[in-house]
Each structure stands twice: as structure tokens, then as C-alpha cells.
Design an enzyme around this catalytic site. Sequence first.
Site, PDB file in Angstrom:
ATOM      1  N   GLU A   1     -10.395   6.462   5.139  1.00 39.70           N
ATOM      2  CA  GLU A   1     -11.196   5.828   4.081  1.00 39.70           C
ATOM      3  C   GLU A   1     -10.661   4.449   3.704  1.00 39.70           C
ATOM      4  O   GLU A   1     -11.417   3.513   3.438  1.00 39.70           O
ATOM      5  CB  GLU A   1     -11.210   6.737   2.842  1.00 39.70           C
TER       6      GLU A   1
ATOM      7  N   VAL B   1       0.835  -1.209   0.000  1.00 39.96           N
ATOM      8  CA  VAL B   1       0.000   0.000   0.000  1.00 39.96           C
ATOM      9  C   VAL B   1       0.869   1.258   0.000  1.00 39.96           C
ATOM     10  O   VAL B   1       0.638   2.198  -0.775  1.00 39.96           O
ATOM     11  CB  VAL B   1      -0.978  -0.007   1.203  1.00 39.96           C
TER      12      VAL B   1
ATOM     13  N   GLY C   1      -0.854 -15.496  -3.761  1.00 43.12           N
ATOM     14  CA  GLY C   1      -0.643 -14.225  -3.048  1.00 43.12           C
ATOM     15  C   GLY C   1      -1.926 -13.583  -2.547  1.00 43.12           C
ATOM     16  O   GLY C   1      -1.911 -12.453  -2.073  1.00 43.12           O
TER      17      GLY C   1
ATOM     18  N   LYS D   1     -13.370  -4.056  10.473  1.00 41.31           N
ATOM     19  CA  LYS D   1     -13.991  -3.159   9.489  1.00 41.31           C
ATOM     20  C   LYS D   1     -15.460  -2.891   9.843  1.00 41.31           C
ATOM     21  O   LYS D   1     -15.921  -1.751   9.778  1.00 41.31           O
ATOM     22  CB  LYS D   1     -13.874  -3.771   8.091  1.00 41.31           C
TER      23      LYS D   1
ATOM     24  N   GLY E   1     -10.909  -1.069   1.368  1.00 42.32           N
ATOM     25  CA  GLY E   1      -9.860  -0.587   0.456  1.00 42.32           C
ATOM     26  C   GLY E   1     -10.265   0.566  -0.438  1.00 42.32           C
ATOM     27  O   GLY E   1     -10.334   1.721   0.001  1.00 42.32           O
TER      28      GLY E   1
HETATM   29  N1  HSE Z   1      -6.635  -8.793   4.047  1.00 43.25           N
HETATM   30  C1  HSE Z   1      -7.742  -8.008   3.645  1.00 43.25           C
HETATM   31  C2  HSE Z   1      -8.602  -8.784   2.661  1.00 43.25           C
HETATM   32  C3  HSE Z   1      -7.386  -6.698   3.022  1.00 43.25           C
HETATM   33  O1  HSE Z   1      -8.321  -9.941   2.345  1.00 43.25           O
HETATM   34  O2  HSE Z   1      -9.603  -8.234   2.234  1.00 43.25           O
HETATM   35  C4  HSE Z   1      -6.860  -5.717   4.022  1.00 43.25           C
HETATM   36  O3  HSE Z   1      -7.744  -5.548   5.085  1.00 43.25           O
END
Ligand code: HSE
Length: 423
Positions: A121, A14, A179, A197, A126
Site C-alpha cells: 500500500e 519511513v 527538505g 507508481k 504514501g
Molecule cells: N519522493 C516521493 C515524492 C515520495 O516526492 O512524492 C516517495 O516516493
Amino acid sequence: MKALKVGIIGFGTVGTGVYKVLQSFPNVEIIKIAVKNINKKREIENFDNNILTDNPYEIVNNPEIDVVIEVAGNVDPTFDILTTAIKNKKHIVTANKELLAKKGSELFKLAKENNVIILYEAAVAGGIPIIMPVKTILCANKISKIAAILNGTTNYILTKMSEKELSYETALKQAQELGYAETDPTGDVEGFDAAYKISILSTISFNKKVDINKIYREGITKITAQDIKSAKELGYTIKLIAMGQVLEDGKIDVRVHPMLVARKHLLAKIDNATNSIMLTGYPVGDLVLTGAGAGAEPTASSVVGDLLVLSAELESSDSPLPQAVCNHSEIADQIDIGETYNEYYISITASNNPGAIGIIGTICGKNNINISTIMQKGINEDNTAEIVVITERSKEADVQNALAELLKSNNIKNINNLLRVMN
Ligand code: HSE
């Protein structure tokens, strides 16, 4: 216009994405970037290593820096680093969902005392804009419900299990090789990431502080290929759903768990690593936002977006973005999972004896559970059978009592899984 001077903490996927996107914005000057390893080779054109430091305090104590972008993750030592930044009057842009979920109240209080703001945000879903819309243009609404896919890793694994009839273990391994999943996948597959979240999103949507420790959380590790197959036969797909709702009595129900989602439901159509948020509010009605929940570029879109909004506000006013200040004095009255009402999928292994289904029906009936579908397909070699039950809306505590009672019967060999259903 004076250039905004920023320091970046964290230079992984990021951080690198943010750095690259910021190259198109001459009004933002990157003063320093804090990394773990200064000597690591970076795949960035014309990159000057002198901008790097391995001491994040060089950023948060630097009087030249106006804004700290934190994309390092973790609570320790990030909490201390950011509190130092705030005390030094620096605004914060962060993608750190775990930190906000666990220490948000303290950070926002400190930010208010120091007249700085924290924008985040990128911490939820994301690249999907959801925090700023909820805090600004949707502020006329009473938001009553959120149902969302907030974790790309688990959605990817469940999609592959469904498409290719893979076991959880095989799908996880493939996701790791490609990945999508980390070497230690716990944070994603056990639902921690989604819980952080939804705690942030519920807090700002319902205007009450949601306690991360009171969120019921269940991951996807117990989902079997057989569950996916049975769900499909019944018209459902299995998804890890993060949900929050305000009940009629004002209590708040926030949880993360896998659900059977009816194939016609919009969230059933969200595949692979995509995220999606369904939000219900008055007067807006239902809204759905879908997009990339992770990845360098989508996440950089949110981080840099926050930074540019902040920059514009700082140019025009001394007290930026009053709507963006997070200050929830009211604590959410969160209910326990036992108090929730849901439709259920119950997978049971029973002996192939006359009356086994009758026992299931009797015990469900005794516990106020109305069965809407019951399915048995053949008999296993060991003379057992898998029986799948879908219930009408029932109280979770009643369902748990029924399962305990079922297990006492000689005809019931195992409760393979209990999942909630969304139509
Ligand atoms: N690891 C998270 C996901 C993304 O797989 O959505 C970052 O929070």
C-alpha cells in the site's frame, strides 16, 4: 492471539515512523531492524540498539520472523534480500515502488510458489489508501482511467513556481533547503518516481501487466516561469500528471508528463506536496482520493495497515487475502506516445515579421492540427515574439511533424516548449 513477529529492513524516515506507530500494537513484536549504520544516534525514546543489525540477511534468514517490512528502497541488493525472504516463507510488506515496477512479476510469481503474499500500500501515494481499495472493494469495477499527482516533490516545486513566479532552478533550490527535494533530485524531477507508481497502479487497475520501460516519461525540468505565466493567463495551472487509460480498442496508454490542467479541474487545486488520484470505473463512476504521498507518519499508516490486515488474515486462514495476490498473466498492449491524442500548448519564439503567425497556422493546418487559441503579447527587445498556441485534440505524431516543419522556417526561432493539456 499469537504476536506477529516482524523484521524491518531500512530505518530512515519511513522505517522510524513505522517503528514508532508499531509501539501502540502489542500484538506485533519487532525482532530485528536492519540499518546501514548501527552506531548512528537515533532520536527514539528508550531505544535499545541491540535490536539493530547491519546485515539484512539476519532478518530474512531468521526462522522466528513471520513478516519482513522493507522500507529501504533500491533494487540492488533489495531484490536479492526479498527473494531470500520469500523462499524462507516470509510475507512481505514493502514501500519499494522501483523494485515492484521493475521486478514485480518475478517477486509475485515467487511469492505465489511459496504461498506467501506481498502487500505494498505504501508504494503508491504514501498515506492514500489506493492499492487495497482497487484490489478489494473496487473489484466489481472495470477501471478505465486514472489521472493522478503521484509525486509530492514536483508538485511542491510547481506550486512554488506558480505562487511566487520563481524559476525552476530557484524553486528546486528552495525545495532542497526545506527538505522537500533530495540533493540528487533526478528520481523525482525527471518523473521516474511517478512512473514507477503509475505502472503499479495501472497494472492492478487494468488487470494487465504494464511494462515500466514502455511508459512515456517526461519530467518538469524544462518548465519555465514563462510557461507558468502563459498557462495562468489562459486559465491553466501546470502539474506533473501520471495517467493511465484503456482505449476503445483495448490498448493501454500510460504516461507521465507535465500538463496544463484547467483551473476548474480537481487536480489543479492540489498544491504543495499533496498527492491526488482520480479514478474512473464502471459502475463506481469517478473517485478522487487526496492526501499525503510521503512523510513518516502517512507512509507508516499504509505500512502498518498492511501489516495488521495481514495479521488478521493469518489468524483466520491458511491462504490469506486471495484478492491481494498479484498475478497478471496478460500483458498490456501499450501504445507509443506518437499514437496518443491530446490537446497541446506550444510555446514558440518567432521573428517579428509579417506572416509569422500565418506560417504557424498554415503548418498546423497542413498537419491536421486545429488551433483553438493563439496568443502573442508584445515584442521582445531582440525583435522576436513569444507566440503561444493551444490546439484542439490532435495526434502527437502530427504535432511532432508540425514542430519539425516549423523549425525549418526562417521566421521560427525556437520551439520553447510543448506540453499537453487536460480540461
Ligand atoms: N519522493 C516521493 C515524492 C515520495 O516526492 O512524492 C516517495 O516516493
